[in-house]
Design a protein around this motif. Structure first.
Motif, short mmCIF file in Angstrom:
data_model
loop_
_atom_site.label_atom_id
_atom_site.label_comp_id
_atom_site.label_asym_id
_atom_site.label_seq_id
_atom_site.Cartn_x
_atom_site.Cartn_y
_atom_site.Cartn_z
N TRP A 68 -4.64 -38.45 33.15
CA TRP A 68 -4.95 -37.18 33.78
C TRP A 68 -4.03 -36.12 33.17
CZ3 TRP A 68 -6.64 -37.30 39.55
CH2 TRP A 68 -7.11 -36.04 39.94
N ALA A 69 -4.61 -35.14 32.49
CA ALA A 69 -3.78 -34.11 31.84
C ALA A 69 -3.22 -33.17 32.90
CB ALA A 69 -4.60 -33.34 30.83
N PRO A 70 -1.91 -32.97 32.92
CA PRO A 70 -1.31 -32.15 33.98
C PRO A 70 -1.73 -30.69 33.93
CG PRO A 70 0.39 -32.94 32.44
CD PRO A 70 -0.88 -33.62 32.07
N VAL A 71 -1.84 -30.09 32.77
CA VAL A 71 -2.09 -28.65 32.70
C VAL A 71 -3.59 -28.34 32.71
CG1 VAL A 71 -1.72 -26.54 31.37
CG2 VAL A 71 0.09 -28.27 31.51
N SER A 72 -4.33 -28.93 31.80
CA SER A 72 -5.76 -28.62 31.72
C SER A 72 -6.55 -29.28 32.84
CB SER A 72 -6.32 -29.07 30.37
OG SER A 72 -6.25 -30.47 30.28
N THR A 74 -8.90 -55.38 45.51
CA THR A 74 -9.26 -55.66 44.12
C THR A 74 -8.09 -55.23 43.23
OG1 THR A 74 -10.26 -53.49 43.97
CG2 THR A 74 -11.75 -55.35 44.35
N PRO A 75 -7.96 -55.85 42.08
CA PRO A 75 -6.90 -55.42 41.17
C PRO A 75 -7.07 -53.95 40.78
CG PRO A 75 -7.83 -57.48 40.44
CD PRO A 75 -8.70 -56.99 41.54
N VAL A 76 -5.98 -53.26 40.59
CA VAL A 76 -6.05 -51.90 40.06
C VAL A 76 -5.76 -52.00 38.56
CG1 VAL A 76 -5.03 -49.60 40.10
CG2 VAL A 76 -5.36 -50.84 42.22
N THR A 77 -6.77 -51.69 37.74
CA THR A 77 -6.61 -51.84 36.29
C THR A 77 -5.61 -50.83 35.74
OG1 THR A 77 -8.99 -52.07 36.42
CG2 THR A 77 -7.99 -52.34 34.26
N CYS A 78 -5.74 -49.58 36.20
CA CYS A 78 -4.92 -48.52 35.65
C CYS A 78 -4.91 -47.36 36.64
CB CYS A 78 -5.49 -48.06 34.31
SG CYS A 78 -7.27 -47.81 34.37
N HIS A 79 -3.97 -46.45 36.47
CA HIS A 79 -3.91 -45.31 37.37
C HIS A 79 -3.34 -44.10 36.63
CE1 HIS A 79 0.38 -46.51 37.68
NE2 HIS A 79 0.57 -45.23 37.87
N SER A 80 -3.60 -42.92 37.19
CA SER A 80 -2.97 -41.71 36.67
C SER A 80 -2.98 -40.64 37.75
CB SER A 80 -3.72 -41.23 35.43
OG SER A 80 -3.01 -40.18 34.82
N PHE A 81 -1.87 -39.92 37.87
CA PHE A 81 -1.75 -38.88 38.89
C PHE A 81 -2.08 -37.52 38.32
CE2 PHE A 81 0.94 -42.13 40.77
CZ PHE A 81 0.68 -41.99 42.13
N ASN A 82 -2.45 -36.56 39.19
CA ASN A 82 -2.56 -35.18 38.75
C ASN A 82 -1.17 -34.55 38.73
OD1 ASN A 82 -2.05 -34.83 41.45
ND2 ASN A 82 -3.61 -33.25 41.76
N LYS A 83 -1.06 -33.30 38.31
CA LYS A 83 0.25 -32.71 38.12
C LYS A 83 1.02 -32.61 39.43
CE LYS A 83 2.59 -28.77 36.11
NZ LYS A 83 2.50 -27.34 35.81
N ALA A 84 0.34 -32.19 40.50
CA ALA A 84 1.01 -32.00 41.77
C ALA A 84 1.26 -33.32 42.50
CB ALA A 84 0.18 -31.07 42.66
N ARG A 85 0.76 -34.41 41.95
CA ARG A 85 0.88 -35.74 42.56
C ARG A 85 0.20 -35.81 43.93
NH1 ARG A 85 1.87 -36.49 37.73
NH2 ARG A 85 3.92 -37.08 36.97
N THR A 86 -0.82 -34.95 44.13
CA THR A 86 -1.56 -34.99 45.39
C THR A 86 -2.82 -35.83 45.24
OG1 THR A 86 -2.64 -32.97 44.69
CG2 THR A 86 -0.79 -32.75 46.21
N GLU A 87 -3.18 -36.13 44.00
CA GLU A 87 -4.38 -36.93 43.77
C GLU A 87 -4.05 -38.02 42.75
OE1 GLU A 87 -8.34 -34.49 43.91
OE2 GLU A 87 -6.81 -33.35 42.86
N VAL A 88 -4.76 -39.13 42.87
CA VAL A 88 -4.56 -40.20 41.91
C VAL A 88 -5.92 -40.77 41.52
CG1 VAL A 88 -4.21 -41.98 43.70
CG2 VAL A 88 -3.26 -42.32 41.41
N ALA A 89 -6.09 -41.06 40.23
CA ALA A 89 -7.30 -41.70 39.75
C ALA A 89 -6.97 -43.16 39.45
CB ALA A 89 -7.80 -41.01 38.48
N ILE A 90 -7.76 -44.07 40.01
CA ILE A 90 -7.54 -45.49 39.72
C ILE A 90 -8.87 -46.12 39.34
CG2 ILE A 90 -5.62 -45.70 41.36
CD1 ILE A 90 -7.98 -47.51 42.87
N SER A 91 -8.81 -47.26 38.69
CA SER A 91 -10.03 -48.02 38.48
C SER A 91 -9.87 -49.37 39.15
CB SER A 91 -10.31 -48.22 36.99
OG SER A 91 -11.40 -49.09 36.86
N PRO A 92 -10.80 -49.71 40.09
CA PRO A 92 -10.68 -50.98 40.81
C PRO A 92 -11.22 -52.15 40.00
CG PRO A 92 -12.49 -49.72 41.70
CD PRO A 92 -11.93 -48.91 40.58
N ASN A 93 -10.80 -52.29 38.77
CA ASN A 93 -11.16 -53.40 37.91
C ASN A 93 -12.66 -53.49 37.63
OD1 ASN A 93 -10.19 -55.51 36.31
ND2 ASN A 93 -10.67 -57.05 37.86
N ASN A 94 -13.36 -52.35 37.66
CA ASN A 94 -14.78 -52.37 37.30
C ASN A 94 -15.10 -51.13 36.48
OD1 ASN A 94 -14.90 -50.29 39.12
ND2 ASN A 94 -15.99 -51.45 40.69
#
Lengths: 154, 358
Positions: free
Chosen positions: B62-66, B11-31
């Motif tokens: 995704w806010a890196p510090v908070s 599915t298309p990925v609408t948007c993404h954002s990583f956490n500070k350590a770049r160990t996790e990523v939040a994406i939205s699968p177009n829904n």
């Protein structure tokens, strides 16, 4: 034939005039002296054409299109002048003439080419397809995008 | 060109954002959902799904510090998510919008965030200590259409907006209620709330905007395949018309380099020293195409057999197989892209030996 049951006058009502923050395009400057500009340009272009120098006329007709003008006759006159110059070209001459244009002139030429396609009419504009091919080679898809998105239409 | 990529379920990925350590990523699968993936070795594993939006999610930050995540969506809402153990708890933000929220971004100090919307409004949201909720203040004038992209100046006060009314603007989003008065910067001395600090015309709607790391320059991309930079040094606007399809996202990578990407499916590098210059497309080297003739023929017969097609469906020679919708910074020397093809690609500029980043 069926009888009209409802008035369709409401379709003519300008509802946008009651919208306070409706979107209005920015005013173009230069709409006023467009007629003088065109007359001047036409004079120069006609001289060049009569000397058989339509390649020299190409950059001139692509200067500042009268996009700000609301005068329809002026616009048609301008377009027919441009198409007159373009149809004088032979297919073999196009590449050289187009490669001498800068990016803005290429964009304007592409605008006229699409305008020419939409005008069509009695004249044979197959030469425009050759122009399109050469301008596309230089300006790419970006050039076509600029024609599609520009609000300053011819 | 060293890249790593992850393909999310077609599915298309609408948007993404990583956490500070770049160990996790939040994406939205177009829904309406936001999925959180954790890195497990070389792969990414789904660890949480955030369900609160009722319609498509348009943007995540995704806010890196908070470590708080803010999301916004077509349902005119925005939520701030905080992690409690393994759970993510949403808090509704009072946006007061009557159209979709299109983009969201935490300010550098993370004490507020901005939401762009289709209601010709930018909401600047802050935490209201008295009522214990996220409240918002509106910037309305002189926006005349949808806000498609926003970015914060490093001073935590100025906000750039890429708008669909053919303009790029810079506003002051200084809130005297919650922060100290900012010092003057290259965009102006006084910054009262909502003040228009700059306005630049385009020939088409702008998709995305980005401040340079120092904040002295602003770049944006518009739908006429043009990249523009306004430089406060010399107060000059630089534009470059490109022969490519329009770009949807831009990132001011360093003071001198800008990365853009969009419908062309490849990121491209531009340099800016005194003038804007197209450097190159960032494409994998051609060795990726190793199909020999025999393999090609085999594929054709396979295609005829399994899909009933006689011609080969040729893959694009770019890594992304469809429009790239977002670029984000990944590290000092890396950036990440997601697109309509459902791929997340991490690009390492250090390993791009054939590319010179200024």
């Amino acid at each position: 034939m069926s009888k009209k049951t409802r008035s369709d006058q409401f379709r003519d009502a300008d509802i946008d005039m009651y919208d306070e923050d409706q979107y209005v395009d920015d005013d173009d400057t230069g709409g006023d002296n467009a007629a003088a500009q065109l007359a001047d340009r036409e004079g120069r272009v006609r001289t060049l054409i009569s000397n058989g120098n339509h390649a020299g006329a190409l950059p001139i007709i692509l200067e500042a299109p009268p996009t700000g003008s609301k005068d329809k006759t002026l616009n048609t006159k301008n377009i027919s002048l441009v198409l007159d110059v373009l149809t004088r070209f032979k297919t073999a001459e196009i590449e050289k003439a187009v490669s001498g244009l800068d990016a803005d002139q290429q964009d304007n030429l592409m605008k006229y080419i699409y305008k020419g396609f939409s005008e069509g009419g009695e004249k044979d504009f197959t030469i425009l397809l050759s122009f399109h091919e050469k301008v596309y080679k230089l300006g790419g898809l970006g050039c076509i995008m600029r024609v599609l998105t520009d609000r300053k239409t011819l | 060109m060293a890249t790593t990529s992850k393909h999310f379920a077609g599915t298309p990925v609408t948007c993404h954002s990583f956490n500070k350590a770049r160990t996790e990523v939040a994406i939205s699968p177009n829904n309406h959902e936001v999925e959180i993936y954790s890195q497990k070795g070389s792969d990414w594993e789904l660890t949480a799904t955030l369900k609160q939006h009722e319609q498509r999610v348009t943007s995540i930050d995704w806010a890196p510090v908070s470590n708080m995540i803010v999301t916004c969506g077509v349902d005119r809402n925005s939520y701030v998510w905080t992690r409690e153990g393994n759970e993510w708890k949403p808090a509704l933000v009072i946006l007061r919008l009557n159209r979709a929220a299109t983009c969201v971004k935490w300010s550098p100090k993370e004490n507020k965030f901005a939401v762009g919307s289709g209601a010709k409004i930018i909401c600047v949201c802050y935490y209201d200590e008295d009522h214990k909720w996220w409240a918002s203040k509106h910037i309305k004038k002189p926006l005349r259409s949808t806000v498609l992209g926003i970015d914060w100046h490093p001073n935590n006060c100025l906000l750039a907006a890429a708008c669909a009314d053919f303009k790029s603007r810079i506003f002051s989003a200084y809130m005297k209620e919650i922060e100290e008065k900012p010092e003057g910067c290259s965009w102006g001395k006084k910054m009262p709330w909502g003040n228009l600090m700059g306005e630049y015309s385009n020939n088409a709607w702008a998709h995305s905007t980005s401040f340079s790391p120092s904040g002295d320059k602003l770049a944006w991309v518009s739908h006429d395949s043009t990249v523009s930079v306004f430089d406060t040094v010399g107060d000059k606007l630089h534009c470059i018309k490109l022969p490519e399809l329009p770009f949807l996202s831009c990132l001011f990578f360093s003071e001198q380099s800008i990365i853009v990407a969009g419908h062309g499916c490849f990121p491209a590098l531009l340099n800016f020293s005194d003038k804007l210059e197209f450097k190159q497309k960032l494409m994998p080297k051609s060795e990726a195409k190793t199909d020999s003739k025999a393999q090609g023929a085999r594929k054709m017969f396979e295609g005829m057999d399994s899909r009933g097609t006689t011609s080969q469906v040729k893959a694009l020679d770019t890594i992304h197989q469809n429009s790239i919708t977002q670029i984000s910074r990944y590290s000092e020397a890396g950036f990440a892209t997601t697109g309509v093809d459902g791929k997340l690609v991490i690009w390492n500029t250090k390993a791009m030996s054939d590319v010179t980043f200024l």
